[in-house]
Design a protein around this motif. Structure first.
Motif, PDB file in Angstrom:
ATOM      1  N   VAL A 210      11.723  -0.297  -4.410  1.00  0.00           N
ATOM      2  CA  VAL A 210      11.013  -1.328  -3.647  1.00  0.00           C
ATOM      3  C   VAL A 210       9.587  -0.884  -3.346  1.00  0.00           C
ATOM      4  O   VAL A 210       8.618  -1.622  -3.562  1.00  0.00           O
ATOM      5  N   HIS A 211       9.450   0.348  -2.872  1.00  0.00           N
ATOM      6  CA  HIS A 211       8.122   0.802  -2.442  1.00  0.00           C
ATOM      7  C   HIS A 211       7.211   1.202  -3.599  1.00  0.00           C
ATOM      8  O   HIS A 211       5.986   1.150  -3.465  1.00  0.00           O
ATOM      9  N   ALA A 213       7.390  -0.278  -6.723  1.00  0.00           N
ATOM     10  CA  ALA A 213       7.155  -1.414  -7.612  1.00  0.00           C
ATOM     11  C   ALA A 213       6.741  -2.682  -6.879  1.00  0.00           C
ATOM     12  O   ALA A 213       6.137  -3.570  -7.482  1.00  0.00           O
ATOM     13  N   GLU A 214       7.048  -2.793  -5.568  1.00  0.00           N
ATOM     14  CA  GLU A 214       6.777  -4.040  -4.864  1.00  0.00           C
ATOM     15  C   GLU A 214       5.784  -3.888  -3.710  1.00  0.00           C
ATOM     16  O   GLU A 214       4.830  -4.662  -3.613  1.00  0.00           O
ATOM     17  N   SER A 215       5.999  -2.929  -2.828  1.00  0.00           N
ATOM     18  CA  SER A 215       5.110  -2.809  -1.663  1.00  0.00           C
ATOM     19  C   SER A 215       3.859  -1.993  -1.962  1.00  0.00           C
ATOM     20  O   SER A 215       2.818  -2.188  -1.336  1.00  0.00           O
ATOM     21  N   TRP A 294       3.443  -0.554 -10.020  1.00  0.00           N
ATOM     22  CA  TRP A 294       2.937  -1.537  -9.057  1.00  0.00           C
ATOM     23  C   TRP A 294       1.589  -2.077  -9.515  1.00  0.00           C
ATOM     24  O   TRP A 294       0.731  -1.321  -9.971  1.00  0.00           O
ATOM     25  N   ASP A 327      -2.848  -7.285  -4.933  1.00  0.00           N
ATOM     26  CA  ASP A 327      -2.326  -5.918  -5.008  1.00  0.00           C
ATOM     27  C   ASP A 327      -3.193  -5.022  -5.890  1.00  0.00           C
ATOM     28  O   ASP A 327      -3.431  -3.851  -5.560  1.00  0.00           O
TER      29      ASP A 327
END
Length: 507
Positions: A210-211, A213-215, A294, A327
């Motif tokens: 999650v962190h 690839a997303e956040s 990311w 991003d």
């Protein structure tokens, strides 16, 4: 010392928590904190501080955190490692004091700070002692912020980093996370359900994938703890020990076997992988990509060019056409600031259609985030070179350190195009009504083709070179040599920027 000898106390403290906690960690593929340190640092170099913290308490060896000085590849560093066999690596008052002291020492001695994190957060039972005071947990973050940009700070995350403790990784330059075990979250899954009604899990809410690839809070997704430790070592190898030093040089290498001329398609609609392009320019095997999962439309990372460290920022049309989003603007901003802080020259490889448009990104603040990226690039005073590989349209030219942002050079390849927008969009914007009024498809096609040809002649790269918009136009085969010479010439440049304390960044 009552019935215990010093040797017995030392042996007990060095063993960490109870055997069952060691066994539970081993079942998850987790190493003991002291093993992690031993695998990371040079043999015999670790000197521990605060070994006997809270040693009079029952079951709190070293108060759950190991701190000290060591060497990595012969260079001094300071190290902090949570011991998750001691109350899940949670913080007590002595834990907090030890962490503050080692960061202060790293800052005072101007050496990198390494965080090996595996902690359940604060011990609620001890909150008055550890939380609110001048030397409470908040001082950890204050000290990290003070050290930021002065010394490298790198985190390897092996387990949870919970609640306020999640900010230790957040204030580091980069974070390596071990998949399946590492997590960052401000509130546990139980707390989230109690406060919001949402049913989730720690992995779904704050796991490593999650962190990374997303956040974007995490930078490296690692399969094993050894891989995370290798990331720490590799990261530090590209940086000086502090902001007053230069990045370490290495033996010059040769570029990878990539034909960069053949790699770039003629058609703007056809994508190519900027990561391969980078490998065709820099020393073989030296490209160290950061945040690979990311905001993939922008590729960033360290590399070596003729043995010297550079930071690379490149648009990657393989993902979202290389368009800049919220991003990717943030990703670039932080990396540019990192390179500028530690004297790493910057290379921008432009193949950018511009920033994304539309109601969705406007509501996300694309203007604000784009301004942040342009601010970072404006303020960067390290040598920086902009290479127009294929296109630089609209504000994308500005965001990739175009001519208006004091690059040490703007270099164009024969495939380069610089314009407010691409030919197709420009013709449609100017002549939409005229095109619609034409009687047949053949007439419209002919009219559009003629207008596009006019537009292409107007923005021809040799015309821009003749107007001094770009400093030179060179063949791809000559790019590496040109960059080597230009960076060497820019090495002693003045690093001044503005008469002020700091700007007001559009965060």
């Amino acid at each position: 010392m009552d019935d215990d000898s010093l040797a017995q106390v030392r042996k007990r403290v060095l063993a960490g928590g109870a055997e069952r906690y060691h066994d539970a960690n081993a079942a998850k593929g987790k190493l003991f904190a002291r093993e992690r340190i031993a695998l990371l640092v040079d043999d015999g170099s670790f000197v521990e501080d605060g070994l006997y913290a809270n040693s009079l308490a029952d079951g709190l060896p070293a108060d759950g955190v190991i701190t000290g000085i060591a060497r990595i590849d012969g260079r001094d560093v300071c190290v902090m490692a949570n011991d998750s066999t001691v109350k899940a690596g949670s913080w007590g008052a002595r834990t907090v004091e030890k962490i503050i002291r080692i960061i202060e020492r790293a800052y005072q001695t101007s050496v990198p700070m390494v965080y090996l994190v595996d902690s359940a957060g604060a011990r609620i039972t001890d909150q008055v002692d550890l939380f609110p005071g001048r030397r409470g947990a908040g001082k950890i973050f204050h000290t990290q912020v003070r050290a930021s940009g002065a010394i490298p700070q790198v985190c390897a995350l092996f387990g949870p980093s919970a609640a306020g403790g999640a900010y230790i990784p957040a204030f580091c330059d980069v974070v390596a996370m071990v998949e399946g075990n590492a997590s960052m979250y401000l509130g546990s899954d139980r707390m989230v359900e109690m406060v919001t009604g949402e049913k989730t899990t720690l992995e779904a809410m704050g796991g490593a994938r999650v962190h990374t690839a997303e956040s974007g809070v995490g930078h490296f997704l690692c399969k094993t703890e050894q891989e995370a430790l290798d990331v720490v070592r590799s990261y530090l190898s590209y940086l000086p020990s502090n902001w007053q030093q230069q990045p370490p040089s290495a033996e010059a290498g040769q570029p990878g076997k990539v034909d960069i001329a053949a790699l770039v398609p003629v058609s703007e609609r056809q994508a190519f992988d900027m990561r391969r392009y980078i490998k065709g320019i820099v020393d073989e095997g030296s490209f160290f990509e950061i945040q690979a999962l990311w905001a993939r439309e922008l590729t960033i990372g360290f590399a070596r060019l003729n043995g010297e460290v550079i930071g690379v920022v490149g648009n990657n049309s393989m993902f979202k056409g290389g368009v800049l989003f919220v991003d990717s603007a943030d990703k670039a901003s932080r990396f540019v600031q990192l390179c500028d802080a530690f004297n790493v020259p910057l290379l921008f490889l432009s193949d950018v259609p511009g920033f994304m448009v539309g109601s969705a990104v406007e509501k996300q603040g694309i203007i604000r985030h784009g301004a942040k990226m342009i601010t970072a690039i404006s303020e960067a005073t390290v040598p920086k070179i902009c290479v127009i590989v294929r296109k630089a349209y609209g504000a994308g030219l500005y965001a990739m350190a175009g001519p208006g942002f004091d690059p040490d050079a703007t270099i164009a390849l024969p495939t380069a195009k610089i314009a407010v927008m691409g030919a197709e969009a420009a013709v449609n914007a100017v002549y939409a009504n005229k095109i619609a009024a034409l009687g047949s498809d053949e007439e419209r096609a002919a009219f559009v083709a003629e207008r596009r040809a006019e537009y292409e002649r107007d923005i021809d790269i040799m015309r821009l070179a003749s107007e001094l918009v770009v400093d030179t136009v060179i063949e791809p085969a000559d790019l590496r040599g040109e960059l080597i010479r230009r960076y060497a010439a820019a090495r002693g440049k003045d690093r001044g920027f503005s008469r002020r304390r700091h700007g007001v960044t559009p965060v």
